[in-house]
Write an enzyme that holds these catalytic residues in place. Structure first.
Site, PDB file in Angstrom:
ATOM      1  N   GLU A 132       0.829  -1.218   0.000  1.00  0.00           N
ATOM      2  CA  GLU A 132       0.000   0.000   0.000  1.00  0.00           C
ATOM      3  C   GLU A 132       0.860   1.264   0.000  1.00  0.00           C
ATOM      4  O   GLU A 132       0.502   2.248  -0.639  1.00  0.00           O
ATOM      5  CB  GLU A 132      -0.979  -0.010   1.177  1.00  0.00           C
ATOM      6  CG  GLU A 132      -2.012  -1.147   1.150  1.00  0.00           C
ATOM      7  CD  GLU A 132      -2.815  -1.276  -0.141  1.00  0.00           C
ATOM      8  OE1 GLU A 132      -2.920  -0.303  -0.906  1.00  0.00           O
ATOM      9  OE2 GLU A 132      -3.333  -2.385  -0.391  1.00  0.00           O
ATOM     10  N   CYS A 147       6.892 -10.200  -6.588  1.00  0.00           N
ATOM     11  CA  CYS A 147       7.089  -8.782  -6.234  1.00  0.00           C
ATOM     12  C   CYS A 147       5.993  -8.339  -5.278  1.00  0.00           C
ATOM     13  O   CYS A 147       4.831  -8.722  -5.417  1.00  0.00           O
ATOM     14  CB  CYS A 147       7.057  -7.936  -7.496  1.00  0.00           C
ATOM     15  SG  CYS A 147       7.107  -6.162  -7.184  1.00  0.00           S
ATOM     16  N   CYS A 166      10.420  -5.903  -6.780  1.00  0.00           N
ATOM     17  CA  CYS A 166      11.282  -6.430  -7.841  1.00  0.00           C
ATOM     18  C   CYS A 166      12.172  -5.266  -8.312  1.00  0.00           C
ATOM     19  O   CYS A 166      11.877  -4.101  -8.007  1.00  0.00           O
ATOM     20  CB  CYS A 166      10.436  -6.993  -8.985  1.00  0.00           C
ATOM     21  SG  CYS A 166       9.660  -5.718 -10.000  1.00  0.00           S
TER      22      CYS A 166
HETATM   23 ZN    ZN Z   1      -2.707  -3.095  -4.822  1.00  0.00          ZN
HETATM   24 ZN    ZN Z   2       7.460  -5.403  -9.346  1.00  0.00          ZN
END
Ligand code: ZN
Ligand code: ZN
Length: 180
Positions: A132, A147, A166
């Site tokens: 978030e 990720c 990532c």
């Molecule tokens: Zn999201």
């Molecule tokens: Zn990513």
């Protein structure tokens, strides 16, 4: 935008023993100081008695009352959150207000009928928090399933990903934070 710190607003978390570990990890990932505000009451106006859930997007505005310039504000609530077209949400964020909220409700193993697992619980909190906060910085969802910016539709999706970005998303984070 110049970011100065990450501010965490707990809502009725009570004696929450994971503040330090969460602060340390977020500081490591975002290279920003993390501070915790005192516990705050759940906003009754966000409660939907028919659904027995709280409206996630309500918190994005509610959190503006504790936000200073340069803050990214993350609310953490123990109750279940929803959005009108969704059964539930793990969290929601706005890149416009730089506020976000996550729910711990579905991060407990006990929610899935399994014994509680503290380490797994902490990992899930970190994944949702980093995800978030990534959205507050303008990052979209990432197709890479490991990720942290990968979309979580279920706890299995959350468990599959790490709490790290990532390389491509990390570059976007550094760019957004002006950290080069
Ligand atoms: Zn999201
Ligand atoms: Zn990513």
């Amino acid at each position: 935008m110049k970011y100065k710190k990450i501010v965490i607003q707990p809502y009725q978390l009570g004696n929450f023993p994971y503040k330090d570990i969460i602060s340390r990890k977020l500081e490591e990932i975002f290279q920003l100081p993390v501070i915790w505000l005192p516990d705050r009451e759940m906003p009754y106006a966000a409660f939907n008695p028919e659904r027995n859930q709280f409206l996630g997007s309500y918190f994005l505005k509610d959190l503006l009352s504790v936000k200073s310039e340069g803050d990214i504000v993350l609310g953490i609530v123990p109750y279940d959150l929803y959005e009108p077209d969704l059964n539930f949400i793990f969290g929601v964020a706005s890149p416009v207000t730089q506020t976000a909220v996550i729910s711990l409700y579905r991060l407990h193993n006990t929610f899935y009928g399994l014994p509680e697992d503290q380490n797994l619980f902490i990992e899930r909190i970190l994944k949702e928090a980093v995800h978030e906060i990534g959205h507050t910085l303008g990052l979209p969802h990432c197709p890479n399933p490991t990720c942290v910016m990968h979309f979580s539709n279920s706890i299995e999706d959350t468990d599959r990903k790490s709490y790290y970005f990532c390389p491509s998303c990390y570059q976007k984070v550094k760019m957004a934070l002006g950290q080069f």
